[in-house]
Write an enzyme that holds these catalytic residues in place. Structure first.
Site, PDB file in Angstrom:
ATOM      1  N   CYS A   9       0.874  -1.172   0.000  1.00 49.84           N
ATOM      2  CA  CYS A   9       0.000   0.000   0.000  1.00 49.84           C
ATOM      3  C   CYS A   9       0.907   1.217   0.000  1.00 49.84           C
ATOM      4  O   CYS A   9       1.863   1.287   0.764  1.00 49.84           O
ATOM      5  CB  CYS A   9      -0.869  -0.027   1.251  1.00 49.84           C
ATOM      6  SG  CYS A   9      -1.747   1.510   1.518  1.00 49.84           S
ATOM      7  N   CYS A  15       0.087   5.651   7.465  1.00 50.95           N
ATOM      8  CA  CYS A  15      -1.271   5.706   8.006  1.00 50.95           C
ATOM      9  C   CYS A  15      -1.407   4.886   9.276  1.00 50.95           C
ATOM     10  O   CYS A  15      -2.164   5.255  10.173  1.00 50.95           O
ATOM     11  CB  CYS A  15      -2.274   5.313   6.935  1.00 50.95           C
ATOM     12  SG  CYS A  15      -3.354   3.970   7.294  1.00 50.95           S
ATOM     13  N   CYS A  18      -2.795  -0.518   8.875  1.00 54.36           N
ATOM     14  CA  CYS A  18      -2.518  -1.942   8.653  1.00 54.36           C
ATOM     15  C   CYS A  18      -1.395  -2.447   9.542  1.00 54.36           C
ATOM     16  O   CYS A  18      -0.479  -1.715   9.893  1.00 54.36           O
ATOM     17  CB  CYS A  18      -2.086  -2.194   7.216  1.00 54.36           C
ATOM     18  SG  CYS A  18      -3.396  -2.058   6.036  1.00 54.36           S
ATOM     19  N   TYR A 245     -24.938  -5.672  26.129  1.00 56.23           N
ATOM     20  CA  TYR A 245     -24.179  -4.880  25.159  1.00 56.23           C
ATOM     21  C   TYR A 245     -24.700  -5.228  23.761  1.00 56.23           C
ATOM     22  O   TYR A 245     -23.949  -5.619  22.875  1.00 56.23           O
ATOM     23  CB  TYR A 245     -22.676  -5.166  25.252  1.00 56.23           C
ATOM     24  CG  TYR A 245     -22.095  -5.081  26.638  1.00 56.23           C
ATOM     25  CD1 TYR A 245     -21.599  -3.876  27.122  1.00 56.23           C
ATOM     26  CD2 TYR A 245     -22.044  -6.206  27.471  1.00 56.23           C
ATOM     27  CE1 TYR A 245     -21.054  -3.802  28.396  1.00 56.23           C
ATOM     28  CE2 TYR A 245     -21.502  -6.128  28.751  1.00 56.23           C
ATOM     29  CZ  TYR A 245     -21.012  -4.926  29.202  1.00 56.23           C
ATOM     30  OH  TYR A 245     -20.456  -4.858  30.467  1.00 56.23           O
ATOM     31  N   CYS A 341     -13.878  -8.498  21.662  1.00 55.28           N
ATOM     32  CA  CYS A 341     -12.983  -7.956  20.641  1.00 55.28           C
ATOM     33  C   CYS A 341     -11.685  -7.481  21.293  1.00 55.28           C
ATOM     34  O   CYS A 341     -10.851  -6.871  20.643  1.00 55.28           O
ATOM     35  CB  CYS A 341     -13.668  -6.845  19.862  1.00 55.28           C
ATOM     36  SG  CYS A 341     -14.344  -5.561  20.893  1.00 55.28           S
TER      37      CYS A 341
END
Ligand code: SAH
Length: 384
Positions: A9, A15, A18, A245, A341
């Site tokens: 990329c 950025c 990733c 949740y 998560c």
């Protein structure tokens, strides 16, 4: 499974979006699996990790910051890690391709409509962010234009021009955010076109998604994860189920066919509004939605002497709260299915739950976020 390394990329180094760009997807999956297996080791064995067939362009929600570059030219993209400098991004390996195209079109239309992008330093200008949400199954697309002020000259003509270029857009919302902190969306919005939300299908049920409600960003993997979570619950149709949740109500709604009654709780008002609508839309009669802090709500349930057989808990990354777990232990559901998560907070919470009389019996990882450091885990717990 894709064998190849990710295509390079152009902004990879800048950025920070990733991770694992120098290894294959298989290696990435192995690393994530080993990490979670290590954290879960004191509690149970991890049965594996389910990856994606094609781990690219999976994000159904794309957010782009708008600003000016050093020469004063409008740019859109992602904030550089730990800064407020925008790294220009026109196409991203993780994001939905159509969403990226729409953002580029919006940027190209700014000049002819004399729309100034917001300048954080001077506080001058209008457009701050653009958020695009895509219903992968329904094909519906929502565009949210985040503006610094409510005054948006020629907004109707702008929307018309945007829709001419992208007739696939089904709704456009203006979100007015004059705040100076890093929150992208405020609670002030105007629907500029369409119904103000999109719909999508998951595990055979239809869901309404508003600009601000939480919706899993990888629907392909979400279906696999929810199917496993419901399998872990081992519902027979007789159980009282708590979906804690609950977001827009997804897990409880999907489980409702196999339960006697479902109680869903969530803090975000927009999400519970969507959860109620979703429950009606799917013609579900045995589900009630509450807007509350999950911990406070559990304390009330427990104080009322409620009987709960199965708890699905799907807290945000920071995990659950001590108040929630304390009440859970007093409510004594036969089963708990923990969807997480955040592997670290999962391990922290498992410590308390297993100490309180539960045994973790099964666990599996789902790679919901390829090429990032994140991974989702589902754990089944039973009362000893
Ligand atoms: N189960 C849903 C949402 C999971 S994300 C799904 O799979 O789509 C976590 C959710 O927890 C978010 O919707 C967030 O708004 C909500 N949340 C965060 N803190 C909370 C709290 N203290 N009490 C209740 N809900 C909370």
């Amino acid at each position: 499974m894709a064998e190849s390394k990710a295509k390079p990329c152009p902004v990879a180094g800048k950025c920070g979006g990733c991770r694992y760009t120098d290894i294959t997807y298989e290696e990435e999956l192995k690393k994530k699996e080993a990490y979670v297996a290590g954290l879960l080791k004191p509690y149970c064995k991890l049965s594996g990790i389910t990856g994606m067939k094609d781990p690219t362009h999976y994000r159904n929600k794309v957010s782009a910051a708008f600003g000016l570059d050093r020469r004063g030219v409008p740019v859109s993209g992602i904030y550089e890690e730990k800064s407020h400098r925008i790294v220009p991004v026109d196409s991203c390996l993780l994001e939905d391709k159509k969403a990226d195209e729409i953002i580029v079109t919006i940027r190209s239309l700014l000049k002819s409509f004399k729309i100034k992008v917001y300048d954080e330093d001077s506080g001058y200008g209008l457009l701050r962010h653009v958020l695009v949400r895509v219903g992968k199954t329904s094909g519906e697309i929502m565009v949210v234009l985040v503006t610094a002020s409510p005054v948006f000259p020629s907004k109707q003509n702008f929307c018309k021009a945007l829709r001419q270029k992208h007739p696939e857009i089904t709704t456009i919302v203006q979100n007015i955010n004059s705040r100076t902190d890093s929150l992208v969306l405020s609670d002030k919005e105007n629907v500029l076109y369409g119904k103000g939300f999109i719909e999508d299908t998951l595990c055979g049920k239809t869901f309404r998604i508003s600009a601000r409600s939480f919706y899993q960003i990888n629907p392909v993997q979400t279906e696999k994860l929810y199917t496993k979570a419901i399998e872990y619950a081992g519902l027979t149709g007789k159980e009282v189920v708590l979906d804690a949740y609950c977001g827009i109500g997804t897990i409880g709604i999907i489980a409702s066919d196999k339960a006697a009654r479902v109680i869903s709780v969530e803090l975000n008002k927009d999400a519970t509004r969507d959860a109620i609508t979703n429950s009606k839309k799917n013609n579900i009669k045995n589900l009630t939605v509450y807007t509350d802090d999950a911990g406070d709500f559990m304390e009330k349930l427990q104080a009322d002497g409620a009987k709960v057989d199965v708890i699905f808990m799907d807290p945000p990354r920071q995990g659950s709260s001590e108040a929630f777990i304390k009440s859970l232990l007093l409510l004594k559901p036969a089963k708990v299915v923990y969807i997480s998560c955040g592997p670290d907070t999962l391990a922290r919470d498992l410590k308390l739950i297993t100490k309180g009389g539960y045994k973790a019996t099964k666990a599996e990882c789902y790679d919901m976020f390829p090429k990032t450091e994140h991974v989702e885990t589902v754990v089944a717990l039973s009362r000893k």
